[in-house]
Design an enzyme around this catalytic site. Structure first.
Site, mmCIF file in Angstrom:
data_model
loop_
_atom_site.group_PDB
_atom_site.id
_atom_site.type_symbol
_atom_site.label_atom_id
_atom_site.label_comp_id
_atom_site.label_asym_id
_atom_site.label_seq_id
_atom_site.Cartn_x
_atom_site.Cartn_y
_atom_site.Cartn_z
ATOM 1 N N CYS A 1 114.203 52.258 -32.776
ATOM 2 C CA CYS A 1 114.703 51.601 -31.662
ATOM 3 C C CYS A 1 113.565 50.688 -31.071
ATOM 4 O O CYS A 1 112.687 51.339 -30.477
ATOM 5 C CB CYS A 1 115.047 52.870 -30.626
ATOM 6 N N CYS B 1 112.730 51.110 -27.447
ATOM 7 C CA CYS B 1 111.981 52.350 -27.324
ATOM 8 C C CYS B 1 110.308 52.290 -27.110
ATOM 9 O O CYS B 1 109.864 52.752 -26.456
ATOM 10 C CB CYS B 1 112.423 53.414 -28.180
#
Length: 290
Positions: free
Chosen positions: A38, A41
């Site tokens: 991700c 993230c």
């Protein structure tokens, strides 16, 4: 991803209840649900770590690797990453999904987390500030505390000696300065020693106000000029004193067997060759001599 402080840790299925739920009864716990694949993230996590560090222990940050901890993902119904949830008193109380700016995260935290009080000022800085405002007893008390823990702190020793000098303890002040064994604060040490030398001379002279009154009536009073210069040196008013001594030397070289010249050289030696006033007035003295 590395932890930066004791307030930041990885939470797993095995320890989630202890590290997040139980801890949240004592301090709010921010839980960052993330995954290696991700990209947002990886942008969000360093910012969350920085925010957590700024709270200095008033906020905890738990990181949950969603690829490895599927049970926690299912337990809280996490559907997108990154998702961040704030736990307090055992319950989720706020949160957000997707990357957010720092200001938005801090706004979310504000009602739930107390910012720590500002760090106490450095004691030596407090002592320096007190001394600068002529609160000598207050400065001396702080310095005694500092030196009680480390009696080799050169900066504290020099300032302590100056406090002692301010209340007339010249012998004790000289003993303290003799205990300074480093070249690190050479200019400050030279200045303090110079002040002691001239304070001891000034003790036997009329005070500065009386000398200025004499000079107002008789500007050519060489004795008053010289004695006022010594009083100024005792108060570390070096530029005014050096200027007065130089003018006296130019006007009356033979005053008291060349005392102004000798005193100028003494000031140069005490302040040290690197002092800017020494450079300036050594040049002026040379011009006056030749």
């Amino acid at each position: 991803m590395s932890q930066a402080t004791p307030y930041i840790f990885d939470a797993t299925t095995a320890n989630f209840d202890q590290l997040v739920i139980e801890n949240s009864f004592h301090k709010p716990v921010l839980v960052d649900f993330w995954a290696e694949w991700c990209a947002p993230c990886k942008v969000l996590m360093p910012m969350l770590q920085q925010i957590t560090e700024s709270y200095q222990g008033e906020l905890l940050l738990a990181k949950v690797d969603c690829d490895a901890e599927q049970d926690i993902v299912a337990r809280f119904g996490i559907r997108s990453l990154p998702t961040v949830v704030l736990f307090k008193d055992g319950q989720p109380v706020d949160g957000f999904a997707g990357a957010q700016p720092e200001s938005a995260v801090r706004t979310l935290l504000e009602p739930h987390v107390q910012m720590p009080p500002p760090a106490a000022a450095d004691p030596l800085e407090q002592a320096e500030a007190a001394f600068a405002e002529s609160h000598f007893a207050e400065a001396e008390a702080i310095l005694q505390s500092i030196l009680g823990e480390d009696n080799t702190n050169a900066k504290a020793l020099i300032l302590y000696a100056r406090c002692l000098a301010e209340r007339g303890e010249l012998g004790e002040a000289r003993t303290v300065l003799d205990a300074v064994k480093t070249d690190e604060h050479k200019a400050a040490l030279a200045g303090a020693k110079a002040q002691l030398t001239f304070l001891s001379q000034a003790a036997d002279l009329p005070d500065a106000a009386d000398l200025k009154a004499r000079l107002a009536k008789e500007p050519g009073d060489d004795e008053a000029v010289y004695q006022l210069a010594i009083q100024q040196l005792a108060r570390q008013q070096y530029e005014a004193a050096l200027e007065a001594l130089l003018k006296l030397f130019v006007r009356n070289r033979s005053y008291s067997e060349g005392l102004p010249h000798k005193t100028l050289l003494q000031v140069f030696e005490l302040l040290g060759n690197e002092h800017p006033l020494v450079t300036t007035y050594r040049r002026k003295l040379f011009a006056a001599l030749y």
